[in-house]
Every structure is written in C-alpha cells, then in structure tokens.
Design a protein around this motif. Structure first.
Motif, PDB file in Angstrom:
ATOM      1  N   ARG A  10      -6.861  17.913  25.143  1.00  0.00           N
ATOM      2  CA  ARG A  10      -7.880  19.214  24.654  1.00  0.00           C
ATOM      3  C   ARG A  10      -8.132  18.553  22.650  1.00  0.00           C
ATOM      4  O   ARG A  10      -7.731  17.955  21.858  1.00  0.00           O
ATOM      5  CB  ARG A  10      -7.353  20.351  24.399  1.00  0.00           C
ATOM      6  CG  ARG A  10      -6.791  20.395  26.073  1.00  0.00           C
ATOM      7  CD  ARG A  10      -5.761  21.779  26.039  1.00  0.00           C
ATOM      8  NE  ARG A  10      -5.820  22.124  27.157  1.00  0.00           N
ATOM      9  CZ  ARG A  10      -4.110  22.773  28.141  1.00  0.00           C
ATOM     10  NH1 ARG A  10      -3.340  23.725  26.544  1.00  0.00           N
ATOM     11  NH2 ARG A  10      -3.626  23.280  28.780  1.00  0.00           N
ATOM     12  N   ASP A  11      -9.062  19.312  22.502  1.00  0.00           N
ATOM     13  CA  ASP A  11      -8.975  18.995  21.011  1.00  0.00           C
ATOM     14  C   ASP A  11      -8.272  19.547  20.074  1.00  0.00           C
ATOM     15  O   ASP A  11      -8.169  19.055  19.362  1.00  0.00           O
ATOM     16  CB  ASP A  11     -10.893  19.760  20.773  1.00  0.00           C
ATOM     17  CG  ASP A  11     -11.828  18.996  21.477  1.00  0.00           C
ATOM     18  OD1 ASP A  11     -11.706  17.657  21.887  1.00  0.00           O
ATOM     19  OD2 ASP A  11     -12.512  19.332  22.119  1.00  0.00           O
ATOM     20  N   SER A  12      -7.639  20.736  20.642  1.00  0.00           N
ATOM     21  CA  SER A  12      -6.791  21.221  20.109  1.00  0.00           C
ATOM     22  C   SER A  12      -5.866  20.304  19.487  1.00  0.00           C
ATOM     23  O   SER A  12      -4.584  20.865  18.928  1.00  0.00           O
ATOM     24  CB  SER A  12      -6.443  22.413  20.136  1.00  0.00           C
ATOM     25  OG  SER A  12      -5.327  22.616  21.338  1.00  0.00           O
ATOM     26  N   ASP A  13      -5.368  19.969  20.692  1.00  0.00           N
ATOM     27  CA  ASP A  13      -3.671  18.983  20.254  1.00  0.00           C
ATOM     28  C   ASP A  13      -4.432  17.536  19.420  1.00  0.00           C
ATOM     29  O   ASP A  13      -3.403  17.014  19.060  1.00  0.00           O
ATOM     30  CB  ASP A  13      -3.993  17.741  21.479  1.00  0.00           C
ATOM     31  CG  ASP A  13      -3.740  18.277  23.013  1.00  0.00           C
ATOM     32  OD1 ASP A  13      -2.924  19.628  22.154  1.00  0.00           O
ATOM     33  OD2 ASP A  13      -4.477  18.495  23.826  1.00  0.00           O
ATOM     34  N   TYR A  14      -5.331  17.218  18.671  1.00  0.00           N
ATOM     35  CA  TYR A  14      -6.008  15.922  17.784  1.00  0.00           C
ATOM     36  C   TYR A  14      -4.875  16.150  16.377  1.00  0.00           C
ATOM     37  O   TYR A  14      -4.010  14.835  16.670  1.00  0.00           O
ATOM     38  CB  TYR A  14      -7.348  16.565  17.363  1.00  0.00           C
ATOM     39  CG  TYR A  14      -8.102  15.317  16.121  1.00  0.00           C
ATOM     40  CD1 TYR A  14      -8.182  13.894  16.639  1.00  0.00           C
ATOM     41  CD2 TYR A  14      -7.684  15.494  15.028  1.00  0.00           C
ATOM     42  CE1 TYR A  14      -8.968  12.770  16.006  1.00  0.00           C
ATOM     43  CE2 TYR A  14      -8.596  14.463  14.288  1.00  0.00           C
ATOM     44  CZ  TYR A  14      -8.790  12.812  14.800  1.00  0.00           C
ATOM     45  OH  TYR A  14      -9.536  12.117  13.820  1.00  0.00           O
ATOM     46  N   GLU A  15      -4.448  16.903  15.735  1.00  0.00           N
ATOM     47  CA  GLU A  15      -3.472  16.583  14.655  1.00  0.00           C
ATOM     48  C   GLU A  15      -2.398  15.565  15.258  1.00  0.00           C
ATOM     49  O   GLU A  15      -1.839  14.912  14.521  1.00  0.00           O
ATOM     50  CB  GLU A  15      -3.864  17.633  13.606  1.00  0.00           C
ATOM     51  CG  GLU A  15      -5.047  17.676  13.109  1.00  0.00           C
ATOM     52  CD  GLU A  15      -5.007  17.163  12.077  1.00  0.00           C
ATOM     53  OE1 GLU A  15      -4.488  16.181  11.887  1.00  0.00           O
ATOM     54  OE2 GLU A  15      -6.061  16.402  11.719  1.00  0.00           O
ATOM     55  N   VAL A  16      -1.548  17.037  15.977  1.00  0.00           N
ATOM     56  CA  VAL A  16      -0.606  16.282  16.626  1.00  0.00           C
ATOM     57  C   VAL A  16      -0.078  15.041  16.901  1.00  0.00           C
ATOM     58  O   VAL A  16       0.875  14.743  16.982  1.00  0.00           O
ATOM     59  CB  VAL A  16       0.044  17.493  17.993  1.00  0.00           C
ATOM     60  CG1 VAL A  16       1.831  17.643  18.063  1.00  0.00           C
ATOM     61  CG2 VAL A  16      -0.188  18.751  17.273  1.00  0.00           C
ATOM     62  N   SER A 117       5.186  22.603  23.096  1.00  0.00           N
ATOM     63  CA  SER A 117       5.031  21.039  22.657  1.00  0.00           C
ATOM     64  C   SER A 117       4.688  20.079  22.912  1.00  0.00           C
ATOM     65  O   SER A 117       5.150  19.338  23.985  1.00  0.00           O
ATOM     66  CB  SER A 117       6.223  20.773  21.154  1.00  0.00           C
ATOM     67  OG  SER A 117       6.789  21.845  20.479  1.00  0.00           O
ATOM     68  N   ILE A 118       3.456  19.005  22.026  1.00  0.00           N
ATOM     69  CA  ILE A 118       3.445  17.861  23.190  1.00  0.00           C
ATOM     70  C   ILE A 118       4.467  17.401  22.614  1.00  0.00           C
ATOM     71  O   ILE A 118       5.289  16.550  20.603  1.00  0.00           O
ATOM     72  CB  ILE A 118       2.026  17.354  21.216  1.00  0.00           C
ATOM     73  CG1 ILE A 118       0.586  18.068  22.456  1.00  0.00           C
ATOM     74  CG2 ILE A 118       1.955  16.433  22.089  1.00  0.00           C
ATOM     75  CD1 ILE A 118      -0.512  17.967  22.192  1.00  0.00           C
ATOM     76  N   VAL A 119       5.168  16.036  23.233  1.00  0.00           N
ATOM     77  CA  VAL A 119       6.374  15.039  23.481  1.00  0.00           C
ATOM     78  C   VAL A 119       6.008  13.828  23.092  1.00  0.00           C
ATOM     79  O   VAL A 119       7.171  13.072  23.153  1.00  0.00           O
ATOM     80  CB  VAL A 119       7.892  15.636  23.594  1.00  0.00           C
ATOM     81  CG1 VAL A 119       7.813  16.737  22.918  1.00  0.00           C
ATOM     82  CG2 VAL A 119       7.497  16.230  25.395  1.00  0.00           C
ATOM     83  N   GLY A 120       4.852  13.916  23.935  1.00  0.00           N
ATOM     84  CA  GLY A 120       4.574  12.322  24.421  1.00  0.00           C
ATOM     85  C   GLY A 120       2.640  12.279  24.666  1.00  0.00           C
ATOM     86  O   GLY A 120       1.908  13.170  24.498  1.00  0.00           O
ATOM     87  N   THR A 121       2.398  10.580  24.126  1.00  0.00           N
ATOM     88  CA  THR A 121       0.922  10.555  24.864  1.00  0.00           C
ATOM     89  C   THR A 121       1.056   9.302  25.254  1.00  0.00           C
ATOM     90  O   THR A 121       1.522   8.129  25.193  1.00  0.00           O
ATOM     91  CB  THR A 121       0.472  10.479  23.747  1.00  0.00           C
ATOM     92  OG1 THR A 121       0.767   9.763  22.484  1.00  0.00           O
ATOM     93  CG2 THR A 121       0.340  11.932  22.627  1.00  0.00           C
ATOM     94  N   VAL A 122      -0.432   9.069  25.988  1.00  0.00           N
ATOM     95  CA  VAL A 122      -1.113   7.938  26.614  1.00  0.00           C
ATOM     96  C   VAL A 122      -1.947   7.836  26.612  1.00  0.00           C
ATOM     97  O   VAL A 122      -2.763   9.025  27.166  1.00  0.00           O
ATOM     98  CB  VAL A 122       0.073   6.917  27.861  1.00  0.00           C
ATOM     99  CG1 VAL A 122      -0.422   7.795  29.129  1.00  0.00           C
ATOM    100  CG2 VAL A 122       0.032   5.656  28.257  1.00  0.00           C
ATOM    101  N   ALA A 123      -2.639   6.868  26.540  1.00  0.00           N
ATOM    102  CA  ALA A 123      -3.915   6.579  26.649  1.00  0.00           C
ATOM    103  C   ALA A 123      -4.769   5.592  27.652  1.00  0.00           C
ATOM    104  O   ALA A 123      -3.452   4.467  27.714  1.00  0.00           O
ATOM    105  CB  ALA A 123      -4.568   7.195  25.495  1.00  0.00           C
ATOM    106  N   VAL A 124      -5.669   5.152  28.254  1.00  0.00           N
ATOM    107  CA  VAL A 124      -6.074   3.669  28.527  1.00  0.00           C
ATOM    108  C   VAL A 124      -7.957   3.770  28.833  1.00  0.00           C
ATOM    109  O   VAL A 124      -8.088   4.586  28.254  1.00  0.00           O
ATOM    110  CB  VAL A 124      -6.079   4.309  30.659  1.00  0.00           C
ATOM    111  CG1 VAL A 124      -6.592   5.228  31.073  1.00  0.00           C
ATOM    112  CG2 VAL A 124      -5.961   2.642  31.178  1.00  0.00           C
ATOM    113  N   LYS A 125      -8.128   3.010  28.521  1.00  0.00           N
ATOM    114  CA  LYS A 125      -9.565   2.396  28.224  1.00  0.00           C
ATOM    115  C   LYS A 125     -10.037   1.215  29.197  1.00  0.00           C
ATOM    116  O   LYS A 125      -9.327   0.398  29.632  1.00  0.00           O
ATOM    117  CB  LYS A 125     -10.215   2.370  27.302  1.00  0.00           C
ATOM    118  CG  LYS A 125      -9.714   1.250  26.514  1.00  0.00           C
ATOM    119  CD  LYS A 125      -9.837   1.248  25.072  1.00  0.00           C
ATOM    120  CE  LYS A 125     -11.218   1.054  24.726  1.00  0.00           C
ATOM    121  NZ  LYS A 125     -11.337   1.500  23.115  1.00  0.00           N
ATOM    122  N   PRO A 126     -11.349   0.629  29.635  1.00  0.00           N
ATOM    123  CA  PRO A 126     -11.760  -0.132  30.556  1.00  0.00           C
ATOM    124  C   PRO A 126     -11.204  -1.720  29.467  1.00  0.00           C
ATOM    125  O   PRO A 126     -11.396  -1.536  28.365  1.00  0.00           O
ATOM    126  CB  PRO A 126     -13.134  -0.578  30.966  1.00  0.00           C
ATOM    127  CG  PRO A 126     -12.813   1.399  31.317  1.00  0.00           C
ATOM    128  CD  PRO A 126     -12.433   2.033  29.452  1.00  0.00           C
TER     129      PRO A 126
END
Length: 222
Positions: A10-16, A117-126
């Motif tokens: 979500r956009d509100s997650d940006y800074e974290v 709290s946000i404690v992890g992230t991951v992303a994927v792209k082609p």
C-alpha cells in the motif's frame, strides 16, 4: 511464535519499506569487509606494510598503528561504497514502488505484517531477457523476526504468483555475503545455475561474486 500475514503493498507502506531495505542491506557491511580482508592481495599489502615499518622503525607500535589505520580507512571506504549502492536502489525501482511493481503486468510487491508492523518485503517483475520468466527482488526480513519462516513464505508467495500467471520460472540474484539467504532459497527449491564475478574493475579487485538461482515452474512439482 509471532503471527504474521502477507499482503500487497500500500502507498502508506512507502517509508517503512524503504527503511527496512536500507537497514537490511546495511547489515552486510561487516561481512563485505571480512570478504575483502581475505583477498590475497589485501593480505599481501597489509603484511608488507607491517614488515617494512617494523624493519625501518624497529618498533611494534608504528606498524601496528599503520595497519590499524589502513583497516579503519578500508572499512570507511567500503561502507561508503555500500551506502552508494543502497542509495542507487532507493532511487531506482524503490523510488516509485507503485509504478514499478503495482501497475505493470507480471510485477507485484508484498509485505509481511506482524504486531501491526511491516517486518518483511519481497517483489517480483518480468525478466528483461525472457518475458516468460520473473525476477524475485527486494527480499528483506527485519532482524528480530528472522527464523520464523517469513522469508520462505514470501518466496512461496512469489512462486504462486508466477505459477498463476503462467510463467516458466522465477529467477533471483544473490551476493557472496548473503550466505543465509542462499540456504533459505535452496530450502524452498531454488537451484543455483550460474556464478560469476561482477565484470567491473572493482568487482574483479575484491572478487565480488554474484550467484544466480532459478525455480522452474512447469511442469509443476508433484
């Protein structure tokens, strides 16, 4: 064991999210320093400096001080270079996370949430080389929440997303200092298929090795 859930960005997650990535990458600075210190030419320079100063001064104080100063200077230089790499990432795909990952086909960004709290992230792209493959990126788990299976769950989220989209494989890159990350990816089912030294002057100088992993999706495992 702390409970967690995985959801879309979500956009509100940006800074974290950006802060979590920065802190996670900064943790590798000591490992990078040790890796560089183990290089033969570095050991040779330090040894020669010590011996030359010891012979010329006939005292242990000066050579020890000189080597200590060189080590401290090297630590500062490596830390600065590593921070430049982090800044580059923050100004690249993490500059506009929504545009990069949430508004393009085959791209997505997830966060793991625990204790509000946000404690992890991951992303994927082609993949830019093969449109039938996806690249896993920006895996990070907060230090005090590691060992709970969050990274594995995030990896499986990416794999499921790729399978639903009909992609043939998920690829990822790891650095030579990401030992625990490599073990985690291998436990999920990723296989290393290539290892090479970064083709730059600095890469060759410090033996900066990159390992490439892949998870083949079709046929689906039984």
């Amino acid at each position: 064991m702390a409970e967690y859930k995985i959801r879309g960005y979500r956009d509100s997650d940006y800074e974290v999210v950006r802060e979590l990535f920065s802190h996670g990458m900064s943790e590798y600075v000591p490992s990078v320093c040790i890796h560089v210190l183990k290089q033969p030419w570095v050991l040779f320079v330090l040894t020669c400096t010590f011996i030359i100063l010891l012979c010329s001064s006939k005292s242990l104080i000066l050579p020890f001080m000189a080597v200590t100063l060189l080590l401290a200077l090297g630590r500062q230089v490596l830390g600065y270079c590593w921070s430049m790499y982090i800044d580059h990432c923050l100004k690249e795909d993490l500059q506009d996370i929504r545009k990069t990952y949430m508004e393009s086909r085959g791209s997505h960004f997830w966060v793991a949430e625990a204790e509000d709290s946000i404690v992890g992230t991951v992303a994927v792209k082609p993949s830019e080389e093969n449109g039938e493959e996806l690249i896993l990126k920006r895996m990070s788990v907060r230090k005090d929440f590691r060992g709970l299976g969050i990274a594995k769950a995030l990896s499986r989220e990416v794999i499921g997303f790729a399978r639903q989209g009909g992609y043939k494989a998920v690829l990822l890159n790891t650095l030579m200092v990401q030992v625990e990350a490599k073990k985690m990816y291998e436990s999920v089912g990723f296989t290393k298929y290539l290892e090479y030294v970064m083709p730059t002057v600095y890469g060759n100088l410090i033996n900066f090795t990159i390992s490439k992993y892949r998870y083949d999706l079709f046929p689906a495992p039984s």
